[in-house]
Design a protein around this motif. Structure first.
Motif, PDB file in Angstrom:
ATOM      1  N   SER A 158       0.841  -1.191   0.000  1.00  0.00           N
ATOM      2  CA  SER A 158       0.000   0.000   0.000  1.00  0.00           C
ATOM      3  C   SER A 158       0.878   1.244   0.000  1.00  0.00           C
ATOM      4  N   GLN A 159       0.261   2.368  -0.356  1.00  0.00           N
ATOM      5  CA  GLN A 159       0.945   3.653  -0.346  1.00  0.00           C
ATOM      6  C   GLN A 159       0.019   4.689   0.278  1.00  0.00           C
ATOM      7  N   PRO A 160       0.555   5.628   1.025  1.00  0.00           N
ATOM      8  CA  PRO A 160      -0.285   6.587   1.752  1.00  0.00           C
ATOM      9  C   PRO A 160      -1.007   7.566   0.831  1.00  0.00           C
ATOM     10  N   ILE A 161      -2.061   8.148   1.354  1.00  0.00           N
ATOM     11  CA  ILE A 161      -2.807   9.214   0.674  1.00  0.00           C
ATOM     12  C   ILE A 161      -2.853  10.408   1.619  1.00  0.00           C
ATOM     13  N   THR A 162      -2.605  11.593   1.078  1.00  0.00           N
ATOM     14  CA  THR A 162      -2.682  12.816   1.864  1.00  0.00           C
ATOM     15  C   THR A 162      -3.596  13.809   1.167  1.00  0.00           C
ATOM     16  N   ILE A 163      -4.586  14.298   1.896  1.00  0.00           N
ATOM     17  CA  ILE A 163      -5.513  15.311   1.399  1.00  0.00           C
ATOM     18  C   ILE A 163      -5.233  16.603   2.172  1.00  0.00           C
ATOM     19  N   GLY A 164      -4.959  17.687   1.462  1.00  0.00           N
ATOM     20  CA  GLY A 164      -4.631  18.954   2.102  1.00  0.00           C
ATOM     21  C   GLY A 164      -5.828  19.642   2.726  1.00  0.00           C
ATOM     22  N   ASN A 165      -5.633  20.873   3.137  1.00  0.00           N
ATOM     23  CA  ASN A 165      -6.705  21.669   3.736  1.00  0.00           C
ATOM     24  C   ASN A 165      -7.619  22.259   2.664  1.00  0.00           C
ATOM     25  N   ASN A 166      -8.880  22.478   3.039  1.00  0.00           N
ATOM     26  CA  ASN A 166      -9.839  23.197   2.179  1.00  0.00           C
ATOM     27  C   ASN A 166     -10.069  22.516   0.837  1.00  0.00           C
ATOM     28  N   VAL A 167     -10.079  21.205   0.845  1.00  0.00           N
ATOM     29  CA  VAL A 167     -10.281  20.415  -0.378  1.00  0.00           C
ATOM     30  C   VAL A 167     -11.737  19.987  -0.465  1.00  0.00           C
ATOM     31  N   TRP A 168     -12.262  19.970  -1.690  1.00  0.00           N
ATOM     32  CA  TRP A 168     -13.614  19.464  -1.955  1.00  0.00           C
ATOM     33  C   TRP A 168     -13.486  18.299  -2.932  1.00  0.00           C
ATOM     34  N   ILE A 169     -14.046  17.147  -2.534  1.00  0.00           N
ATOM     35  CA  ILE A 169     -14.001  15.948  -3.369  1.00  0.00           C
ATOM     36  C   ILE A 169     -15.417  15.614  -3.805  1.00  0.00           C
ATOM     37  N   GLY A 170     -15.659  15.602  -5.128  1.00  0.00           N
ATOM     38  CA  GLY A 170     -16.994  15.404  -5.662  1.00  0.00           C
ATOM     39  C   GLY A 170     -17.451  13.956  -5.658  1.00  0.00           C
ATOM     40  N   SER A 171     -18.742  13.779  -5.908  1.00  0.00           N
ATOM     41  CA  SER A 171     -19.374  12.458  -5.862  1.00  0.00           C
ATOM     42  C   SER A 171     -18.686  11.441  -6.768  1.00  0.00           C
ATOM     43  N   ASP A 172     -18.543  10.218  -6.248  1.00  0.00           N
ATOM     44  CA  ASP A 172     -18.042   9.064  -6.998  1.00  0.00           C
ATOM     45  C   ASP A 172     -16.586   9.209  -7.436  1.00  0.00           C
ATOM     46  N   ALA A 173     -15.867  10.145  -6.853  1.00  0.00           N
ATOM     47  CA  ALA A 173     -14.440  10.260  -7.156  1.00  0.00           C
ATOM     48  C   ALA A 173     -13.679   9.118  -6.485  1.00  0.00           C
TER      49      ALA A 173
END
Length: 219
Positions: A158-173
């Protein structure tokens, strides 16, 4: 299958930061992005227990708290604190949601997750502050060898995932292993994110590509 060594600095960090972690070598290998045995007894047990615990989240019912929204919210937060490695007390996560382990996920302040969020957190998933996630989003750190014989043996990495600040992720992404999403980015509905995303960009498509650049808000 790749070779590698356990990242002892990472292991030290997660053990000082996250809760309820397994004390096994296979866990240390798993979060170090090197091949590990996904059928290791402890990992297998913890994975299955996590699957059941998150299903019961929907049983934290408003009616059982005299329809007091604040009491209900606090009960949900308390429940989630026993699922995830680290959360803030203003998390808002709709049921149902799904995890591989839960304890490998770190969630920042003011998080909102809509229905059917899936977090395959074999490696660490780090989510920043003020992140909004639409329905049916998947973040998967897990992947497998291309050699079928190794897959049959239960070898996984596995490999890590990082999501920053103030991010919007849309449906079914879908966000795939190893991706870093920069601050202020927008992931369009239906996007499959295979590569890291620059801050203040909008990405869309399969695979996701930059379709717009945003001007950061001055604070």
């Amino acid at each position: 299958m790749t070779s590698g060594e356990i990242d002892h600095e990472l292991v030290k960090y997660v053990r000082s930061t996250l809760k309820n972690l397994p004390e096994t070598v296979e866990y240390d290998k798993m979060i170090s992005s090197i091949p590990y045995d996904c059928y290791d007894k402890e990992l297998h047990m913890r994975r299955n227990l996590a699957h059941e615990v998150v299903l019961d989240y929907a049983n934290v019912r408003l009616k059982d708290f005299d329809f007091d929204l604040e009491k209900h919210r606090k009960a949900r937060v308390e429940y989630l604190s026993n699922v995830f490695g680290k959360i803030e007390d203003d998390i808002h996560l709709e049921p149902p949601f799904f995890v591989d382990y839960g304890f490998n996920t770190i969630i920042g302040k003011h998080f909102y997750g809509n229905f059917n969020l899936t977090l395959l957190d074999c490696c660490v998933i780090t989510i920043g502050d003020n992140v909004m996630v639409a329905p049916n989003v998947t973040l998967t750190t897990a992947t497998h060898p291309t050699d079928p014989q190794l897959r049959l043996q239960g070898v996984e990495y596995s490999q890590p995932i990082t999501i920053g600040n103030n991010v919007w992720i849309g449906s079914d992404a879908v966000i795939l292993p190893g991706v870093v999403v920069g601050d202020g980015a927008v992931i369009a509905a239906g996007a499959v994110v295979t590569k890291s995303v620059e801050a203040y960009t909008v990405v869309a498509g399969v695979p996701a590509k930059v379709i717009n650049r945003l001007k950061p808000i001055e604070t």
